[in-house]
Motif scaffolding. Structure first.
Motif, PDB file in Angstrom:
ATOM      1  N   ALA A 111      53.354  35.306  84.892  1.00 36.05           N
ATOM      2  CA  ALA A 111      54.377  34.625  84.550  1.00 36.05           C
ATOM      3  C   ALA A 111      54.753  35.233  86.313  1.00 36.05           C
ATOM      4  O   ALA A 111      54.557  36.821  85.965  1.00 36.05           O
ATOM      5  N   ALA A 112      55.804  34.902  86.948  1.00 36.31           N
ATOM      6  CA  ALA A 112      56.244  35.871  87.768  1.00 36.31           C
ATOM      7  C   ALA A 112      57.026  36.569  87.984  1.00 36.31           C
ATOM      8  O   ALA A 112      58.085  37.024  86.416  1.00 36.31           O
ATOM      9  N   PRO A 113      56.776  38.099  88.048  1.00 37.46           N
ATOM     10  CA  PRO A 113      58.238  38.949  88.218  1.00 37.46           C
ATOM     11  C   PRO A 113      59.659  38.226  88.387  1.00 37.46           C
ATOM     12  O   PRO A 113      59.919  37.198  89.349  1.00 37.46           O
ATOM     13  N   ARG A 114      60.628  38.840  88.273  1.00 37.30           N
ATOM     14  CA  ARG A 114      62.276  38.175  88.791  1.00 37.30           C
ATOM     15  C   ARG A 114      62.234  38.354  89.671  1.00 37.30           C
ATOM     16  O   ARG A 114      62.337  37.159  90.425  1.00 37.30           O
ATOM     17  N   LEU A 115      61.739  39.290  90.696  1.00 36.58           N
ATOM     18  CA  LEU A 115      62.163  39.163  92.224  1.00 36.58           C
ATOM     19  C   LEU A 115      60.462  39.254  92.657  1.00 36.58           C
ATOM     20  O   LEU A 115      59.755  40.117  93.407  1.00 36.58           O
ATOM     21  N   TRP A 116      60.262  37.746  92.271  1.00 36.46           N
ATOM     22  CA  TRP A 116      58.669  36.988  92.542  1.00 36.46           C
ATOM     23  C   TRP A 116      58.465  36.908  94.047  1.00 36.46           C
ATOM     24  O   TRP A 116      58.017  37.287  94.906  1.00 36.46           O
ATOM     25  N   HIS A 117      58.895  37.659  94.983  1.00 34.74           N
ATOM     26  CA  HIS A 117      58.968  36.887  96.267  1.00 34.74           C
ATOM     27  C   HIS A 117      59.234  38.289  96.730  1.00 34.74           C
ATOM     28  O   HIS A 117      59.958  38.912  97.655  1.00 34.74           O
ATOM     29  N   ASP A 118      57.863  39.218  97.303  1.00 37.07           N
ATOM     30  CA  ASP A 118      57.800  40.206  97.816  1.00 37.07           C
ATOM     31  C   ASP A 118      58.457  41.577  97.342  1.00 37.07           C
ATOM     32  O   ASP A 118      58.857  42.719  97.525  1.00 37.07           O
ATOM     33  N   GLY A 119      59.566  41.082  95.737  1.00 34.89           N
ATOM     34  CA  GLY A 119      60.036  42.563  95.198  1.00 34.89           C
ATOM     35  C   GLY A 119      61.340  42.576  96.246  1.00 34.89           C
ATOM     36  O   GLY A 119      61.915  43.691  95.605  1.00 34.89           O
ATOM     37  N   ARG A 120      61.539  41.461  96.932  1.00 33.80           N
ATOM     38  CA  ARG A 120      62.985  41.582  97.414  1.00 33.80           C
ATOM     39  C   ARG A 120      63.920  40.853  97.232  1.00 33.80           C
ATOM     40  O   ARG A 120      63.854  39.546  96.246  1.00 33.80           O
ATOM     41  N   VAL A 121      65.114  41.405  97.246  1.00 35.03           N
ATOM     42  CA  VAL A 121      66.286  40.446  96.289  1.00 35.03           C
ATOM     43  C   VAL A 121      66.592  39.918  97.322  1.00 35.03           C
ATOM     44  O   VAL A 121      66.922  37.896  96.495  1.00 35.03           O
ATOM     45  N   GLU A 122      67.080  39.639  98.596  1.00 39.90           N
ATOM     46  CA  GLU A 122      67.514  38.610  99.775  1.00 39.90           C
ATOM     47  C   GLU A 122      66.257  37.997  99.543  1.00 39.90           C
ATOM     48  O   GLU A 122      66.972  36.516  99.266  1.00 39.90           O
ATOM     49  N   ALA A 123      64.573  38.053  99.431  1.00 40.88           N
ATOM     50  CA  ALA A 123      64.035  36.928  99.696  1.00 40.88           C
ATOM     51  C   ALA A 123      64.079  35.970  98.724  1.00 40.88           C
ATOM     52  O   ALA A 123      64.151  34.836  98.181  1.00 40.88           O
ATOM     53  N   THR A 124      64.056  36.689  97.482  1.00 43.80           N
ATOM     54  CA  THR A 124      63.706  36.306  95.945  1.00 43.80           C
ATOM     55  C   THR A 124      64.742  35.263  96.482  1.00 43.80           C
ATOM     56  O   THR A 124      65.334  33.698  95.408  1.00 43.80           O
ATOM     57  N   ALA A 125      66.237  35.290  96.422  1.00 44.22           N
ATOM     58  CA  ALA A 125      67.838  34.470  95.958  1.00 44.22           C
ATOM     59  C   ALA A 125      67.874  33.428  96.741  1.00 44.22           C
ATOM     60  O   ALA A 125      68.687  32.382  96.376  1.00 44.22           O
ATOM     61  N   ILE A 126      67.345  33.871  98.237  1.00 46.86           N
ATOM     62  CA  ILE A 126      67.843  32.408  99.065  1.00 46.86           C
ATOM     63  C   ILE A 126      66.518  31.381  98.918  1.00 46.86           C
ATOM     64  O   ILE A 126      67.049  30.210  98.202  1.00 46.86           O
ATOM     65  N   TYR A 127      65.537  31.521  98.461  1.00 48.62           N
ATOM     66  CA  TYR A 127      64.348  30.906  97.275  1.00 48.62           C
ATOM     67  C   TYR A 127      65.434  30.107  96.190  1.00 48.62           C
ATOM     68  O   TYR A 127      64.948  29.122  95.905  1.00 48.62           O
ATOM     69  N   ASN A 128      65.471  31.186  95.503  1.00 53.88           N
ATOM     70  CA  ASN A 128      66.266  30.410  94.211  1.00 53.88           C
ATOM     71  C   ASN A 128      67.363  30.129  94.357  1.00 53.88           C
ATOM     72  O   ASN A 128      67.856  28.831  93.973  1.00 53.88           O
ATOM     73  N   ALA A 129      68.050  29.979  95.411  1.00 58.46           N
ATOM     74  CA  ALA A 129      69.138  29.565  95.437  1.00 58.46           C
ATOM     75  C   ALA A 129      68.814  28.263  95.666  1.00 58.46           C
ATOM     76  O   ALA A 129      70.014  27.084  95.385  1.00 58.46           O
ATOM     77  N   LEU A 130      68.290  27.943  96.863  1.00 59.50           N
ATOM     78  CA  LEU A 130      67.517  26.428  97.224  1.00 59.50           C
ATOM     79  C   LEU A 130      66.688  25.519  96.249  1.00 59.50           C
ATOM     80  O   LEU A 130      67.295  24.581  95.786  1.00 59.50           O
ATOM     81  N   SER A 131      66.531  26.488  95.794  1.00 60.34           N
ATOM     82  CA  SER A 131      65.608  26.099  94.194  1.00 60.34           C
ATOM     83  C   SER A 131      67.266  24.923  92.785  1.00 60.34           C
ATOM     84  O   SER A 131      66.809  24.104  92.687  1.00 60.34           O
ATOM     85  N   THR A 132      67.885  26.292  93.114  1.00 65.32           N
ATOM     86  CA  THR A 132      68.840  25.318  92.445  1.00 65.32           C
ATOM     87  C   THR A 132      69.229  23.921  92.550  1.00 65.32           C
ATOM     88  O   THR A 132      69.896  23.623  92.130  1.00 65.32           O
TER      89      THR A 132
END
Ligand SMILES: [Fe+2]
Ligand SMILES: [Fe+2]
Length: 289
Positions: free
Chosen positions: A26-47
């Motif tokens: 189970a990856a954490p919600r902020l899986w990318h280094d605990g960072r909101v912006e890093a997680t957000a851009i990769y999640n946006a791309l994955s979408t």
């Protein structure tokens, strides 16, 4: 025009690796280094991937019939790889949803963009795919070339992105060669004009949509306004600066004689550990159809 001088390497292997990621951990919600912006851009791309890559498959497959045998073979490898990417990013997106993100706005935007090409000639979809595949390939190149892009990311999720990047590099010439084949009777200037126009169009949409998507996900994490913009812009353009670092490769697309394989960057595939350790399964996988 003869199709015998394509620079796609003769010994290229387009190997679909039927891997599954993140089913047990189970990856954490902020899986990318605990960072909101890093997680957000990769999640946006994955979408964008499940519907986007299904669209790529449809667009390229429409030109398989009559293609030279080598290209037809590569198209098969390409469609199988993309079908598995769609599956894994769909699973990734479901995990993001379970951890509380609402991706529906982002998904609607992807659908809206794809709807524009429906009803247009098949070569328009192929051109859009060819341009977006170049985009994906230069992102993949940068992701593998500079490990700082995935610094601090949860291990298995980072692996998912590296695995995807490896296969994007392997099949980076397929949509382009399909485009060269489909437009083999076009005058050069027309080919260039259409490909340049389409690239400018999809780039504008890509940058605007992914930025808006990332800002929307950051909003869901309570980060808004000037703070959200400065975090995101600095992440994309300064450090690690993905968009800045792909700018040169993006420009090369417009030069005469461009081909994705003018640069053979297969040495980067070793950034994905199963390849580095010689543990990369070349097993036969079920064809995407
Ligand atoms: Fe893909
Ligand atoms: Fe791709």
């Amino acid at each position: 025009m003869a199709m015998t001088t394509l620079p796609t390497p003769a010994d290229l292997n387009i190997t679909p690796r039927d891997r599954r990621f993140g089913r047990e951990t189970a990856a954490p919600r902020l899986w990318h280094d605990g960072r909101v912006e890093a997680t957000a851009i990769y999640n946006a791309l994955s979408t964008t991937f499940p519907a986007g890559e299904a669209f790529f498959v449809e667009s390229v497959r429409a030109f398989r019939e009559g293609a030279p045998a080598k290209l037809a073979d590569e198209i098969k490898g390409f469609t199988t790889q993309e079908a598995i990417h769609s599956r894994e990013h769909d699973a990734f997106n479901k995990r993001a949803t379970r951890s509380g993100y609402d991706l529906s706005k982002l998904e609607e935007q992807v659908e809206k963009r794809l709807a524009i090409t429906r009803g247009k000639p098949a070569v328009v979809s192929l051109a859009a795919t060819m341009a977006l595949e170049h985009f994906t390939a230069i992102l993949a190149h940068q992701l593998l070339a500079d490990p700082s892009h995935l610094d601090g990311a949860e291990a298995e999720t980072a692996d998912l992105w590296r695995w995807h990047a490896v296969e994007e590099i392997e099949h980076k010439g397929v949509a382009y060669d399909s485009w060269l084949f489909a437009t083999r009777d076009w005058p050069r200037w027309k080919r260039w004009k259409v490909k340049a126009k389409v690239m400018l169009y999809v780039t504008r949409n890509f940058v605007v949509d992914r930025t808006a998507g990332a800002l929307e996900l950051m909003r869901q994490d309570g980060v808004t306004g000037v703070r959200a913009w400065s975090l995101l812009l600095s992440y994309l353009w300064v450090r690690p600066g993905m968009f800045r670092k792909i700018a040169g490769a993006w420009f090369r697309f417009f030069l005469p004689g461009f081909h994705p394989w003018n640069e053979d960057d297969r040495h980067l595939l070793a950034a994905y550990s199963p390849i580095a350790s010689g543990d990369d399964p070349k097993r036969k996988v079920r064809s995407a159809g």
